[in-house]
Design an enzyme around this catalytic site. Sequence first.
Site, short mmCIF file in Angstrom:
data_model
loop_
_atom_site.label_atom_id
_atom_site.label_comp_id
_atom_site.label_asym_id
_atom_site.label_seq_id
_atom_site.Cartn_x
_atom_site.Cartn_y
_atom_site.Cartn_z
NE ARG A 99 1.23 -8.12 11.37
CZ ARG A 99 1.17 -7.56 10.34
NH1 ARG A 99 1.36 -6.12 9.83
NH2 ARG A 99 0.12 -7.35 9.55
CD GLN A 125 -3.23 -5.81 8.64
OE1 GLN A 125 -2.12 -6.08 9.23
NE2 GLN A 125 -3.39 -5.14 7.11
CE LYS A 168 -0.57 0.33 4.67
NZ LYS A 168 -0.09 1.58 5.46
CB THR A 169 4.41 2.51 1.69
OG1 THR A 169 3.25 2.00 3.26
CG2 THR A 169 4.80 3.59 1.53
CG ASP A 181 -1.65 4.89 4.91
OD1 ASP A 181 -2.50 3.61 4.85
OD2 ASP A 181 -1.12 4.80 5.66
CD GLU A 182 -2.56 1.69 8.60
OE1 GLU A 182 -3.31 0.99 8.54
OE2 GLU A 182 -1.26 1.27 8.78
#
Length: 668
Positions: free
Chosen positions: A601, A245, A32-33, A214-215
């Site tokens: 993770r 998430q 995503k970044t 973002d997020e």
Amino acid sequence: MDWYEGLNPEQCAAVAHNYGPLLILAGAGSGKTTVLVSRTGRLIAEGIAPASKICVLTFTNKAARELKHRVQLKIGAKAKGLWAGTFHSFGLQLLRKNYKRVGLSANFGVLDQSDTAAIIKELVKDIRTTKEKFDADKLANLINLIRAGKKLPPGYLEEYHELAEVLAPKYEKRLKTLGVTDFEGLLLEPLRLFKNHPEVLDGLQNHFSQIMVDEFQDTNLEQLNLINAISSGHKNLTVVGDDDQSIYGWRGAEINNILNFPHSYENCEVVKLERNYRSVSGILDLGNEVISKNAKRHGKILRSTKLDGSKDKPEVFVLENEDEESDFVVREITHFRGLNYQFGDIAILYRSNTQGAFIESALRRAQIPYAISGGTSIFDRKEAKDWLAYLKQSIWPDEVSLRRIINTPPRGIGETTLDKLTEFADKNNIDFQEACKRWKEAEVPEKTGEAIDNLLKWLWTFPQRLLDDEAIGKTISERFQILVRESGYRDHLAQTSAEGHVFEKRWQVIEIVGRIIESFVNKRESSVGTLKDFIDAMLLRDDPNEDTEKNQVQLMTMHASKGLEFPAVILVGVEEDLLPHKRLGGDIDEERRLFYVGITRAQKKLTLTYCRQRKKMGQIKPVFASRFLSDCSKELYEFYEHGSRPISGETREAMVSDFLKKLSEKPK
């Protein structure tokens, strides 16, 4: 420049979007970044929007810095003016520009949680109540809900509700009197500003033509209202997030913000990023199975792009108790080390901080280097907060900072003096600082008054001496330590520390703060303005130490692990009452999402453990595997009921050979 180079089709679709609402559902490890950076850079490079008209809202300063840096690397000077930062830093900047409109001073401060608790405790003293003690943090939470116009949760006692209703207006009035705001105010005050001064909102809507968030799954109602307000003129709003998430409901995050987004915005485009560049397929198969049990979700399936070792399944080990679990963790780290993993490649994740104590002890015994992440920041330590207050008071004076340091270290300025000064300030309609300067009129004793004068004079010279006075030290870090000594604070630490090692630890905090200030100033212009920027960064909890990386095993809660990735992950305590948590895990869907975050993770190796029995409240009780694990097909993981992997014939022969070889060796 080809902004689509190396991107998959879904990522390309997100980067190509120009106008109108866009929801990018970015699965864990889906890049995503990279998408945010490419889209931002392309909008600027192709003239869709100049950098100065783009606003990117994030949840960490680190994420904002990374985005700005990567865009700058690609397009250079054209990136100048891009606004990227947290919601709170956006609010702070807006309030700094409009301080008069919101009734604040130009140099207003921002209270942290401990300052808020202190004010609430003080206000409670003035109210007659049948209950003797109240939890200040619980009251603060309820007061913030009232300030935001939300309903109070039924979980609290009625007397908490009643007291919070009484305290909310008093608390807000006290903030105004002190000339400060708090973290909640950094979100609430901008919304009030928009309502009372629509011209400010008009200016922002005209200024920013592209908004990105973002997020997005972590936003609360106030943040959503802020986003809607500044984007309502053009609806060029891109939000990036993953409903799977969303794990911060306990602190106000509204998962419905992301679930309802496509319905709330007409002609909303939705792009799903489901290709995972982080984990092998065995790990993703387990993660997909776990999260599929949640009904309220957009629905996506992560697919691994990794071919190497993609058939490696996660491994589940059953241990007898927490002692055995801790010893197992040490053995597992040794096992990973034998597979050429570094200590820094390994993370140990758990649901509750209390689980970490046993593991820490085992790691210490085995002399395995480790770090606890997501724990206490250096700026949560009293010594650091004291000296941030000193620095702030020397540049941006406010009553909260002054009251914190006025008798720290002790200067003979006790409660009686403070009461006299407070009474004098109220009587003469002046602030507390002005009352301190006029101590004679307040009938403060001469010796005490001189101590106040000496402190105020010392504070007046502090910033410039810190930046420039080479006569006392060559570097800012040296000068800072010398000035702290000069104030008497070092002697105070020595006198109030029961043992020498306690004093050393406390003084070490001062040394670290000095190095952090030096590092911050050296990267910028050496000026009082830079010190002001430093204070703002610290008030917004932007910890400059967060980027440091060392070769240590990482211990952290699953909450703290979000956004991180590790080649090898050990998830401990995957059992009922811990996951979902008996006391903290009321929202089962959110607890399942937390487990999913923990699983995703891991890049290559994932180990999970649970115990047969665990000590609770001093009693040993039987425990069972988490329902989240029990609900999954056993084909998705290797299961070791006796807490260890079976030894292969080849390994066994090698061990016997080594043993016989050692026996035959002659002693030297």
